[in-house]
Design an enzyme around this catalytic site. Structure first.
Site, short mmCIF file in Angstrom:
data_model
loop_
_atom_site.label_atom_id
_atom_site.label_comp_id
_atom_site.label_asym_id
_atom_site.label_seq_id
_atom_site.Cartn_x
_atom_site.Cartn_y
_atom_site.Cartn_z
N SER A 15 -3.05 6.42 -5.25
CA SER A 15 -2.31 6.14 -4.01
C SER A 15 -0.81 6.10 -4.25
CB SER A 15 -2.80 4.83 -3.40
OG SER A 15 -2.61 3.76 -4.31
N ALA A 18 1.81 11.47 -4.43
CA ALA A 18 1.00 12.69 -4.37
C ALA A 18 -0.27 12.46 -3.56
CB ALA A 18 0.65 13.16 -5.79
N LYS A 37 -7.01 2.30 -8.30
CA LYS A 37 -7.64 1.35 -9.22
C LYS A 37 -7.09 -0.07 -9.15
CE LYS A 37 -5.23 2.81 -13.43
NZ LYS A 37 -5.43 3.28 -14.79
N ALA A 48 10.11 4.22 -8.83
CA ALA A 48 11.18 5.23 -8.90
C ALA A 48 12.45 4.68 -8.28
CB ALA A 48 10.74 6.50 -8.18
N GLN A 49 13.53 4.83 -9.00
CA GLN A 49 14.79 4.25 -8.53
C GLN A 49 15.72 5.33 -8.01
OE1 GLN A 49 16.56 2.25 -11.87
NE2 GLN A 49 15.05 0.63 -11.89
N GLU A 120 22.64 13.17 -10.80
CA GLU A 120 21.96 12.74 -12.03
C GLU A 120 22.11 13.81 -13.10
OE1 GLU A 120 18.65 9.53 -10.82
OE2 GLU A 120 17.96 11.57 -10.59
N ASP A 225 -5.63 8.61 -16.71
CA ASP A 225 -7.07 8.69 -16.39
C ASP A 225 -7.47 10.07 -15.85
OD1 ASP A 225 -6.87 6.05 -17.00
OD2 ASP A 225 -7.61 5.28 -15.10
N HIS A 246 13.03 8.14 -21.49
CA HIS A 246 14.25 7.82 -20.75
C HIS A 246 15.20 7.12 -21.70
CE1 HIS A 246 17.00 6.57 -17.69
NE2 HIS A 246 16.30 7.23 -16.79
N ARG A 294 18.18 14.65 -20.40
CA ARG A 294 17.68 13.39 -20.98
C ARG A 294 17.22 13.50 -22.43
NH1 ARG A 294 14.16 10.94 -16.03
NH2 ARG A 294 15.98 10.51 -14.77
N HIS A 355 8.75 7.76 -20.52
CA HIS A 355 9.04 7.67 -19.09
C HIS A 355 8.24 8.64 -18.23
CE1 HIS A 355 11.44 6.75 -15.63
NE2 HIS A 355 11.91 7.98 -15.52
N GLU A 379 2.22 13.58 -11.09
CA GLU A 379 2.48 13.53 -12.54
C GLU A 379 1.26 13.91 -13.38
OE1 GLU A 379 4.98 10.26 -13.63
OE2 GLU A 379 4.61 10.56 -15.77
N ARG A 390 11.68 17.78 -17.82
CA ARG A 390 11.84 17.58 -16.38
C ARG A 390 13.29 17.28 -16.03
NH1 ARG A 390 11.16 12.29 -12.92
NH2 ARG A 390 12.04 11.46 -14.83
N LEU A 396 9.20 13.44 -7.96
CA LEU A 396 8.74 13.04 -6.63
C LEU A 396 8.70 14.28 -5.74
CD1 LEU A 396 10.78 9.71 -6.20
CD2 LEU A 396 8.33 9.91 -6.56
C1 LIG Z 1 10.65 3.39 -13.62
C2 LIG Z 1 10.47 4.79 -13.08
C3 LIG Z 1 11.49 5.39 -12.38
C4 LIG Z 1 11.33 6.70 -11.88
N1 LIG Z 1 12.34 7.26 -11.14
C5 LIG Z 1 12.14 8.48 -10.59
C6 LIG Z 1 13.10 9.05 -9.71
O1 LIG Z 1 14.13 8.45 -9.43
N2 LIG Z 1 12.84 10.28 -9.21
C7 LIG Z 1 11.71 10.98 -9.49
O2 LIG Z 1 11.54 12.11 -8.99
N3 LIG Z 1 10.77 10.46 -10.30
C8 LIG Z 1 10.95 9.23 -10.84
N4 LIG Z 1 9.98 8.70 -11.66
C9 LIG Z 1 8.74 9.44 -11.86
C10 LIG Z 1 7.90 9.33 -10.59
O3 LIG Z 1 7.95 8.03 -10.09
C11 LIG Z 1 6.46 9.73 -10.84
O4 LIG Z 1 6.40 10.93 -11.53
C12 LIG Z 1 5.71 9.88 -9.52
O5 LIG Z 1 5.87 8.73 -8.75
C13 LIG Z 1 4.26 10.16 -9.78
O6 LIG Z 1 3.59 10.10 -8.55
P1 LIG Z 1 2.02 10.28 -8.54
O7 LIG Z 1 1.61 10.13 -7.11
O8 LIG Z 1 1.66 11.49 -9.27
O9 LIG Z 1 1.48 9.06 -9.41
P2 LIG Z 1 1.65 7.48 -9.25
O10 LIG Z 1 2.71 7.15 -8.28
O11 LIG Z 1 1.77 6.91 -10.61
O12 LIG Z 1 0.27 7.07 -8.62
C14 LIG Z 1 -0.91 7.16 -9.37
C15 LIG Z 1 -2.00 6.44 -8.63
O13 LIG Z 1 -3.26 6.70 -9.22
C16 LIG Z 1 -3.95 5.49 -9.38
N5 LIG Z 1 -4.92 5.68 -10.46
C17 LIG Z 1 -4.68 6.00 -11.75
N6 LIG Z 1 -5.83 6.12 -12.43
C18 LIG Z 1 -6.83 5.87 -11.54
C19 LIG Z 1 -8.23 5.82 -11.63
N7 LIG Z 1 -8.90 6.02 -12.78
N8 LIG Z 1 -8.95 5.52 -10.51
C20 LIG Z 1 -8.33 5.28 -9.33
N9 LIG Z 1 -6.99 5.29 -9.20
C21 LIG Z 1 -6.25 5.59 -10.29
C22 LIG Z 1 -2.89 4.47 -9.63
O14 LIG Z 1 -3.36 3.16 -9.43
C23 LIG Z 1 -1.85 4.94 -8.61
O15 LIG Z 1 -2.19 4.48 -7.33
C24 LIG Z 1 10.13 7.39 -12.15
C25 LIG Z 1 9.10 6.78 -12.86
C26 LIG Z 1 9.26 5.47 -13.32
C27 LIG Z 1 8.14 4.82 -14.07
#
Ligand SMILES: Cc1cc2nc3c(=O)[nH]c(=O)nc-3n(C[C@H](O)[C@H](O)[C@H](O)COP(=O)(O)OP(=O)(O)OC[C@H]3O[C@@H](n4cnc5c(N)ncnc54)[C@H](O)[C@@H]3O)c2cc1C
Length: 552
Positions: A15, A18, A37, A48-49, A120, A225, A246, A294, A355, A379, A390, A396
């Site tokens: 959630s 993506a 989860k 994400a900041q 950035e 996972d 990072h 980076r 990171h 991701e 990246r 995002l």
């Molecule tokens: C501190 C920080 C700062 C960042 N800043 C930026 C930024 O400024 N700009 C940018 O573009 N990117 C940034 N990123 C990277 C970016 O946030 C992530 O790449 C992006 O949010 C990934 O989105 P996602 O939907 O793929 O995964 P996530 O947002 O990580 O969501 C994954 C989801 O899957 C769920 N999940 C995982 N495994 C399971 C399972 N087995 N069963 C059920 N659910 C599960 C999790 O609980 C979560 O809900 C940053 C990352 C961090 C950590």
């Protein structure tokens, strides 16, 4: 006993940005279950900041953003994917704003909004849309609020996906042919029951795997996972050696848990890096100084730390003054204050931390994977956008664009599914086991060992000797963890440990297979890029393959 069976047109695992953006759209085509989860906002997205990169200024162009992305990726990206993501960016950003994401900027007199665009590292111009320094939190809030108003979506919090439903789970399955995915076995964390969740299309949106390293900015959910599940099911996995460290996480030895990120936007606003002697070191390293890509900044930090035997370096932005800093970086200002650091008066102690994972489940331009009916976005995907590194704030963006692409494919996907496919009768989850406290303590120790081993041997600077040692140790640890998984009762933590071990092995295997240094992968025994540009592709039970970046 009633069998725990659940059925939907679409199963979304995760959630974050993506999963939620896909679910919102797919709900117009059929029923959606989102399994996540922990709590629905527990995600990397929420942390994400900096913001989301997109071409929204008249001084900017798609060509510039495309070239910056390809250059950051050291030419290992897939141009078609980069072009698609960059060109779709502005529309997706406006859509997020229309769904209620309140980005920093000002309302225009004739309607619409002028976004405040930050800068950035690696970007040749200002193009980062942000909501102060809380961009991810704001986006996640807006998406969850939108989801809560959609009847066709059921969100199941505290539901951990364990394994995908593919032919491998069927007794007496035929060998050969393409694997199909029909959903997943999912653990209800509270009751300990594993249900069979079937769907016509499954989207893996499980995020990254920063937790495989000792120091990481990623929250606890980031255990890779989706990648591990897809690998076990036979999907192609690519680019796992490319881990972005990072350069500037807050150095805070007293605080356990994920390292707090000091956003690159601080350097974008003029912040300078200093070693423990107070010397600025990036000027000697790269023409873009603190705003170099980076990997270059992280390696320069690593060098400075090792050279001075220091635990951290400093990032100084104090010259901007309190009023500006409180307004532009409220979260960073407040968090540093909590640690006793007034960033308007003193430099911030910083260290590098794992990171972002560029690699993942290999996908086509629609988020399609090598397994039929299984899609991936965010991701956990390797779409070819990032190549060997990246570009900041492109992730995002990649997530929202690929979820839109997967949604566009979804209509056809379920139409064809209805015509051709039938969901097999999967057996109920049958693994039995017991809880053994003694074993559990040993396993917790193993995982600490995995994290330290990855940090020390498979970190920012690698070598053949360290990688070989990591490989040998990891095989033993992975076997211990696998044995324990087989014997023990199922629990969210044991699911994660098993996946962390798999992901660690994939990273090590990929790093060993690559015999040059490029982008985020630096091996001191092979310090130069190879003559041929190739990606490392892995598949369970097969030898690694070297593929050309554009040959999907
Ligand atoms: C501190 C920080 C700062 C960042 N800043 C930026 C930024 O400024 N700009 C940018 O573009 N990117 C940034 N990123 C990277 C970016 O946030 C992530 O790449 C992006 O949010 C990934 O989105 P996602 O939907 O793929 O995964 P996530 O947002 O990580 O969501 C994954 C989801 O899957 C769920 N999940 C995982 N495994 C399971 C399972 N087995 N069963 C059920 N659910 C599960 C999790 O609980 C979560 O809900 C940053 C990352 C961090 C950590």
């Amino acid at each position: 006993m009633r069998r725990a069976r659940h059925k939907s047109d679409f199963l979304v695992i995760g959630s974050g940005i993506a999963g939620l953006t896909f679910a919102i759209k797919a709900s117009g085509l059929g029923s959606v279950i989102i399994a996540t989860k922990k709590k629905n906002s527990d995600s990397n997205t929420n942390y994400a900041q900096g913001g989301i990169a997109s071409v929204l200024s008249p001084e900017d162009s798609f060509e510039k953003h495309i070239e910056d992305t390809i250059a950051a990726g050291a030419g290992l990206g897939r141009r078609e994917a980069v072009e698609m993501v960059v060109r779709s960016g502005p529309e997706r950003i406006r859509e997020l704003a229309a769904w209620g994401a309140n980005f920093s900027g000002r309302a225009l007199p004739g309607g619409g909004r002028a976004f405040d665009l930050g800068r950035e590292g690696g970007h040749s111009t200002n193009r980062i849309v942000h909501a102060q320094d809380l961009t991810g939190q704001e986006v996640e809030r807006a998406l969850l609020s939108k989801v809560s108003g959609i009847k066709n979506i059921r969100v199941l919090e505290d539901h951990t996906s364990v394994d995908l439903l593919t032919e491998h789970q069927l007794p007496g399955r035929r060998r050969g042919g393409r694997t199909h995915c029909y959903g997943a076995y999912i653990l209800d964390n509270a009751s300990g029951t594993v249900g069979t969740f079937t769907a016509k299309m499954t989207l893996l949106a499980t995020g990254g795997a920063g937790q495989v390293y000792l120091h990481t900015t990623n929250p606890e959910i980031a255990t890779g996972d989706g990648i591990a599940m897809a690998y076990r099911a036979g999907a192609l996995i690519a680019d796992m050696e490319f881990i972005q460290f990072h350069p500037t996480a807050l150095y805070s030895p007293a605080s356990p848990g994920p390292s707090f990120l000091i956003s690159e936007a601080v350097r974008g606003e003029g912040g300078v890096l200093l070693n423990t002697k107070g010397e600025r070191f990036m000027e000697k390293v790269h023409s873009l100084k603190e705003l170099a890509p980076r990997d270059i900044v992280a390696r320069a930090m690593d060098y400075e730390l090792k050279r001075h035997g220091a635990t951290h370096a400093y990032l100084d932005i104090s010259f901007k003054g309190e009023t500006f800093l409180r307004d532009r970086f409220p979260r960073i200002f407040q968090r540093c204050m909590e640690e006793g650091i007034d960033i308007s008066r003193e430099p911030i102690p910083v260290v590098p931390a794992a990171h972002y994972l560029c690699g993942g489940v290999k996908s086509g331009l629609d988020g399609d994977t090598s397994i039929k009916n299984l899609y991936v976005s965010g991701e956990s995907a390797c779409t070819g956008v990032h190549g060997a590194n990246r570009l900041a704030s492109n992730s995002l963006l990649e997530g929202i664009v690929f979820s839109q692409r997967a949604y566009l494919a979804a209509g056809e996907q379920i139409k064809n599914f209805n015509k051709r496919d039938r969901i097999p009768d999967f057996p109920e989850w049958s693994k039995k086991g017991t809880f053994d406290l003694e074993e559990w303590v040993l396993i917790q120790h193993d995982i600490e060992e995995v994290k330290r081993l990855m940090w020390d041997y498979v970190g920012i600077v690698r070598s053949d000797k360290r990688l070989r040692k990591a490989h040998r140790r990891m095989l033993i640890l992975a076997e211990d963890i696998h044995d324990y998984y087989k014997k023990s009762t199922i629990s969210p933590r044991i699911v994660e440990l098993r996946n962390l071990a798999t992901v660690a092995k994939l990273i090590i295997k990929s790093a060993i297979t690559r015999t040059d240094s490029i982008g985020l992968h630096y091996n001191s025994d092979h310090p130069l890029p190879g003559a041929r540009k190739v990606n490392v592709v892995l598949r369970s039970g097969r030898a690694p393959v070297l593929a050309k970046p554009d040959g999907n």
